[in-house]
Write a protein that holds these residues in place. Structure first.
Motif, short mmCIF file in Angstrom:
data_model
loop_
_atom_site.label_atom_id
_atom_site.label_comp_id
_atom_site.label_asym_id
_atom_site.label_seq_id
_atom_site.Cartn_x
_atom_site.Cartn_y
_atom_site.Cartn_z
N MET A 75 0.85 -1.18 0.00
CA MET A 75 0.00 0.00 0.00
C MET A 75 0.89 1.24 0.00
N VAL A 76 0.49 2.25 -0.74
CA VAL A 76 1.23 3.51 -0.79
C VAL A 76 0.43 4.53 0.04
N VAL A 77 1.09 5.12 1.03
CA VAL A 77 0.39 5.92 2.02
C VAL A 77 1.06 7.28 2.20
N ASP A 78 0.26 8.23 2.65
CA ASP A 78 0.77 9.48 3.20
C ASP A 78 0.76 9.32 4.71
N LEU A 79 1.91 9.55 5.35
CA LEU A 79 1.98 9.33 6.79
C LEU A 79 2.53 10.55 7.51
N VAL A 80 2.12 10.67 8.75
CA VAL A 80 2.68 11.65 9.68
C VAL A 80 3.10 10.86 10.91
N SER A 81 4.36 11.06 11.31
CA SER A 81 4.88 10.26 12.42
C SER A 81 5.77 11.11 13.31
N TYR A 82 5.74 10.77 14.61
CA TYR A 82 6.75 11.30 15.52
C TYR A 82 8.02 10.50 15.24
N PHE A 83 9.05 11.17 14.78
CA PHE A 83 10.15 10.46 14.13
C PHE A 83 11.49 10.73 14.81
N ARG A 84 12.22 9.64 15.03
CA ARG A 84 13.61 9.72 15.49
C ARG A 84 14.49 9.17 14.39
N ASP A 85 15.36 10.01 13.86
CA ASP A 85 16.19 9.62 12.73
C ASP A 85 17.38 8.80 13.22
N GLU A 86 17.07 7.60 13.72
CA GLU A 86 18.09 6.71 14.26
C GLU A 86 17.83 5.30 13.72
N PRO A 87 18.90 4.55 13.42
CA PRO A 87 18.71 3.16 12.97
C PRO A 87 17.97 2.34 14.03
N HIS A 88 17.03 1.54 13.57
CA HIS A 88 16.29 0.59 14.42
C HIS A 88 15.37 1.28 15.42
N ALA A 89 15.14 2.58 15.26
CA ALA A 89 14.21 3.26 16.17
C ALA A 89 12.77 2.87 15.83
N MET A 90 11.92 2.84 16.85
CA MET A 90 10.50 2.59 16.66
C MET A 90 9.78 3.93 16.68
N ASN A 91 9.13 4.27 15.57
CA ASN A 91 8.52 5.58 15.42
C ASN A 91 7.00 5.47 15.52
N ARG A 92 6.40 6.34 16.30
CA ARG A 92 4.96 6.25 16.52
C ARG A 92 4.20 7.00 15.43
N MET A 93 3.25 6.29 14.81
CA MET A 93 2.45 6.86 13.74
C MET A 93 1.39 7.79 14.32
N LYS A 94 1.26 8.95 13.72
CA LYS A 94 0.25 9.93 14.16
C LYS A 94 -0.95 9.93 13.22
N GLU A 95 -0.67 9.93 11.90
CA GLU A 95 -1.74 9.95 10.90
C GLU A 95 -1.35 9.08 9.73
N LEU A 96 -2.35 8.52 9.05
CA LEU A 96 -2.09 7.69 7.88
C LEU A 96 -3.31 7.73 6.97
N ARG A 97 -3.06 7.95 5.68
CA ARG A 97 -4.15 7.86 4.70
C ARG A 97 -3.56 7.36 3.39
#
Length: 242
Positions: A55-77
């Motif tokens: 699926m191709v999505v537009d996403l908004v996430s609280y993001f940490r630009d680190e390898p193997h980080a787990m990023n919490r999704m805020k919005e997705l459509r």
């Protein structure tokens, strides 16, 4: 930071009662892992079907630009609405194959817009083409190797038998001393697919046995050149539907 970007879903696993963890290849930051809560509920703001592979999505996430980080999704459509991939078993099976190959071979957690565009173009073609798609996964494998850095090399001589060395990734007029190579007929099939555009690959005439044999060799090619590339399971599905 807040990340707003397009992404292509490679894999999703269920987490807890209502959450999911997804590996998504983003247009701006490459491959990263995201966690989304409360998506497997009747009133979810981010529907679970958006987390299906490819699926191709537009996403908004609280993001940490680190390898193997787990990023919490805020919005997705949805960024692209597929008309055939989710509903046609053949198109859906090819998309699942593409997703599995991408998940096992793409590792870079940095921007690669050329690769993103390549994947998006292949998905759009898969969803809209009116031509047979039985060769599309073979063409995808060969062309993806270019973006992964182990594209076939060498200058095949015209009017001579040509062999393709799977270990070295080279064309040659003599077979290598090891058994990991393509015979001349398979090499010619590969060369033709390499030279054609994706929307032309249906022009290569392959029977079921030839297609299966070439796929097995191309997957062996990936095993030689992609570290940790393990067994692929979706070819069994492709064999059933084609």
């Amino acid at each position: 930071m807040l990340l707003k970007t397009r992404g292509i879903v490679f894999r999703t696993v269920k987490y807890g009662e209502t959450s999911v963890i997804a590996d998504i290849f983003t247009e701006d930051k490459g491959l990263h892992t995201f966690i989304a809560g409360s998506v497997r509920t009747a009133k979810a703001r981010m529907p679970y079907n958006l987390f299906q592979p490819m699926m191709v999505v537009d996403l908004v996430s609280y993001f940490r630009d680190e390898p193997h980080a787990m990023n919490r999704m805020k919005e997705l459509r949805a960024a692209e609405v597929w008309s055939r991939i989710p509903f046609d078993i053949r198109h859906g099976s090819v998309a699942l194959f593409m997703a599995e190959i991408c998940r096992k071979s793409i590792q870079e957690s940095e921007e690669n817009r050329e690769l993103f565009d390549f994947l998006l173009e292949n998905l759009r073609l898969l969803d809209t083409t009116q031509h047979p798609i039985a060769n599309l996964h073979l063409h995808f494998l060969i062309q993806l190797s270019v973006f992964l850095g182990f594209q076939p090399t060498g200058e095949p001589e015209p009017d001579k038998e040509i062999f393709f060395d799977l270990k070295e990734g080279t064309f040659d007029s003599v077979p290598p001393i090891h058994p990991a190579y393509l015979e001349p007929d398979q090499t010619q099939q590969m060369l033709t697919l390499l030279q054609l555009q994706a929307d032309e690959c249906h022009e290569v005439i392959l029977n079921r046995i030839e297609r299966k044999a070439l796929l097995q060799k191309l997957l062996q090619y990936y095993q030689f050149h992609v570290p940790g590339f393990t067994d692929v399971h979706t070819p069994d599905i492709l064999e059933m539907v084609f």
